[in-house]
Design an enzyme around this catalytic site. Structure first.
Site, short mmCIF file in Angstrom:
data_model
loop_
_atom_site.label_atom_id
_atom_site.label_comp_id
_atom_site.label_asym_id
_atom_site.label_seq_id
_atom_site.Cartn_x
_atom_site.Cartn_y
_atom_site.Cartn_z
N GLY A 28 5.10 -4.19 -2.67
CA GLY A 28 5.35 -4.62 -4.05
C GLY A 28 5.67 -3.39 -4.90
O GLY A 28 6.80 -3.14 -5.31
N ARG A 29 4.64 -2.58 -5.07
CA ARG A 29 4.75 -1.39 -5.91
C ARG A 29 5.90 -0.47 -5.47
O ARG A 29 6.70 -0.04 -6.30
CB ARG A 29 3.43 -0.62 -5.79
CG ARG A 29 3.27 0.54 -6.74
CD ARG A 29 2.02 1.35 -6.38
NE ARG A 29 0.85 0.53 -6.16
CZ ARG A 29 0.02 0.13 -7.12
NH1 ARG A 29 0.21 0.49 -8.36
NH2 ARG A 29 -1.03 -0.62 -6.82
N GLY A 80 0.77 -1.23 0.00
CA GLY A 80 0.00 0.00 0.00
C GLY A 80 0.80 1.29 0.00
O GLY A 80 0.25 2.35 -0.24
N TYR A 94 -7.47 0.72 -15.26
CA TYR A 94 -7.88 1.65 -14.21
C TYR A 94 -7.81 3.12 -14.65
O TYR A 94 -7.93 4.00 -13.81
CB TYR A 94 -6.94 1.60 -13.00
CG TYR A 94 -6.50 0.29 -12.44
CD1 TYR A 94 -7.39 -0.53 -11.75
CD2 TYR A 94 -5.15 -0.08 -12.53
CE1 TYR A 94 -6.92 -1.70 -11.17
CE2 TYR A 94 -4.71 -1.26 -11.94
CZ TYR A 94 -5.60 -2.05 -11.27
OH TYR A 94 -5.14 -3.20 -10.68
N CYS A 128 -7.45 -4.39 -30.85
CA CYS A 128 -8.75 -4.01 -31.40
C CYS A 128 -9.69 -3.62 -30.26
O CYS A 128 -10.73 -4.25 -30.02
CB CYS A 128 -9.34 -5.16 -32.20
SG CYS A 128 -8.20 -5.79 -33.42
N GLU A 129 -9.27 -2.62 -29.51
CA GLU A 129 -9.97 -2.17 -28.29
C GLU A 129 -9.62 -0.71 -28.16
O GLU A 129 -8.44 -0.36 -28.10
CB GLU A 129 -9.35 -2.86 -27.07
CG GLU A 129 -9.92 -4.15 -26.64
CD GLU A 129 -11.26 -4.01 -25.94
OE1 GLU A 129 -11.61 -2.88 -25.53
OE2 GLU A 129 -11.94 -5.03 -25.82
N ARG A 143 -2.42 -1.29 -16.81
CA ARG A 143 -2.96 -0.34 -15.84
C ARG A 143 -3.68 0.86 -16.47
O ARG A 143 -4.76 1.22 -16.01
CB ARG A 143 -1.87 0.12 -14.87
CG ARG A 143 -1.28 -1.03 -14.03
CD ARG A 143 -0.26 -0.57 -13.00
NE ARG A 143 -0.88 0.11 -11.91
CZ ARG A 143 -0.92 1.42 -11.73
NH1 ARG A 143 -0.28 2.22 -12.57
NH2 ARG A 143 -1.55 1.95 -10.73
C1 LIG Z 1 -0.96 -6.69 -3.66
C2 LIG Z 1 -0.60 -7.07 -2.28
C3 LIG Z 1 0.53 -6.53 -1.68
C4 LIG Z 1 1.40 -5.51 -2.35
O1 LIG Z 1 0.74 -4.33 -2.57
P1 LIG Z 1 1.51 -3.07 -3.18
O2 LIG Z 1 0.45 -2.05 -3.31
O3 LIG Z 1 2.09 -3.50 -4.47
O4 LIG Z 1 2.55 -2.70 -2.20
C5 LIG Z 1 0.84 -6.93 -0.40
N1 LIG Z 1 0.09 -7.83 0.25
C6 LIG Z 1 -1.01 -8.38 -0.29
C7 LIG Z 1 -1.78 -9.38 0.48
C8 LIG Z 1 -1.39 -8.01 -1.58
O5 LIG Z 1 -2.48 -8.55 -2.12
#
Ligand SMILES: *Cc1c(COP(=O)(O)O)cnc(C)c1O
Length: 417
Positions: A275-276, A231, A315, A342-343, A311
């Protein structure tokens, strides 16, 4: 202004060896990011980042993160399998899945991964499985409901989220699991995605830390770890400011001292599952301009499409674009940058002001290192691109080849290619 981690000359050199489109990752940036995260949480003895594999499920990337001390956060059988094959041992794997099949629970257990239960009902589900024994450590995923607000700003809507369990379910869940032999507990929560503020983690932490005190009162359990999950976002837009992980780390530290340490819970380990934040800025999508077309708008047609980066189409997400070599050009025009699907939603940018582009120009689409390649698909029988690692010594290494027609045909029955 956003600047790519590579210049035009270097990128053209890579593009002569590996045809566009491709995702390129910056090893140096990834390592520095991991080190900055660990430095920011060095105050917490058991701190560990479990990288969210879904963001960038590429072994060469996972191995770099592993070398930097990170674990892996998995949500599916193949993510577990990949993490295991990449050398993560069970203690380095978090299994934060939802709507989980029995076989995946069993596989996670077999690997010794920490299972993060998404639902109270999963306790009964697992109890009924003949060949599943509860491990000594379990994690539970919390969903507070309502809206998640910071000050007056509503960040997200947990009430509508399919993830996690209520507070009473969580407390009852710990009691049930104690009877089933579980000895150590963790708690996890993910309340807002892509937050571009240094206050999200501290605010989330405060809510979870206060709940940890309640859990101790209700169940006698001192949590072993609290997982702040993902997050923490990135500044996709040039007018946004990047989050500062050292500020975030000290913000969590302050709340930790106030709420946990002050109440005798100063041993709780902090985990993250970013992750992000870890990867997005350290990857880019390189694509070449094939065509320029003028009708009611001006269209720049490139050799990548939404299959390589979903993305924007999915979104309406903003990804910054740099026209390589024209960064300082003052000749601007307003264009839509499109792929060939084709979108009509196959657009990387709509009505964006960019330097005047010509056929053959090389474009960099920024911040594609997470949820970029991994969200790819094969619509229009498009093939997945290659992934390349720009190594610390400046040389490129192919870490995933581009798909070929035979890969697309490989699962078809009764079709001889
Ligand atoms: C997607 C996800 C993350 C990583 O989220 P980011 O926004 O990429 O940091 C971490 N934990 C869970 C359970 C997720 O589904």
């Amino acid at each position: 202004m956003k600047t790519p981690f590579i210049n035009k000359e270097q990128l053209e050199a890579i593009a002569t060896e590996f045809p566009t489109p491709f995702h390129l990752y910056d090893e140096r940036g990834i390592r520095e990011k991991a080190r900055a995260l660990y430095a920011a949480f060095a105050w917490n003895k058991g701190f560990k980042e479990f990288f969210a594999v879904k963001a960038t499920p590429t072994p060469a990337i996972l191995k770099i993160l592993h070398e930097e001390g990170c674990g892996a956060d998995c949500a599916s059988y193949v993510e577990l399998l990949m993490s295991n094959k990449c050398g993560f041992d069970g203690s380095e794997i978090m299994f934060s899945s939802n709507d989980t099949p029995a076989d995946e629970f069993k596989f996670a257990k077999k690997l010794g991964a920490t299972i993060n239960l998404d639902a109270y009902e999963h306790i009964a589900y697992l109890t009924e499985l003949s060949d599943f024994e509860f491990p000594e450590t379990m994690s539970l995923r919390y969903n507070p409901g309502g809206v998640f607000a910071m000050g007056t700003k509503i960040m997200d809507n947990p009430e509508e989220s399919k993830f996690g369990m209520t507070k009473s379910q969580l407390i009852q869940g710990i009691k049930d699991l104690q009877k089933l032999g579980v000895k150590r507990f963790g708690m996890h929560s993910f309340l807002a995605s892509n937050t571009v503020t240094n206050d999200y983690y501290p605010e989330l932490a405060r809510q979870l830390f206060e709940l940890a005190l309640e859990i101790r009162t209700e169940t006698g359990v001192k949590l072993d770890f609290i997982n702040l999950s993902g997050g923490v976002g990135v500044n996709y837009r040039p007018d946004e400011t990047a989050n500062d992980i050292s500020v975030i780390g000290s913000g969590v530290h302050k709340v930790y001292d106030e709420v946990l340490s002050a109440n005798g819970l100063g041993e709780v380990k902090i985990f993250t599952e970013l992750g992000r934040f870890m990867l997005a800025p350290h990857g880019l999508l390189a694509t070449r301009v094939l065509h320029k077309k003028k009708t009611y708008r001006t269209y720049i047609g490139v050799d990548a499409s939404a299959v390589n980066l979903m993305r924007p189409a999915f979104y309406g997400a903003y990804h910054h674009i740099t026209v390589m070599g024209k960064e300082n050009s003052e000749m601007l025009e307003t264009v839509d940058v499109t792929g060939s699907l084709c979108e009509n939603n196959d657009k990387f940018a709509k009505q964006r002001e960019l330097p005047v582009i010509e056929e053959g120009d090389l474009l960099v689409i920024h911040d594609t290192g997470a949820h970029g390649f991994s969200m790819g698909y094969q619509y229009n029988a498009k093939l997945r691109s290659s992934e390349i690692l720009l190594q610390t010594d400046g040389t490129p290494r192919l870490i995933r080849r581009a798909e070929r027609p035979e890969d697309y045909f490989a699962t078809l029955m009764g079709f001889d290619f």
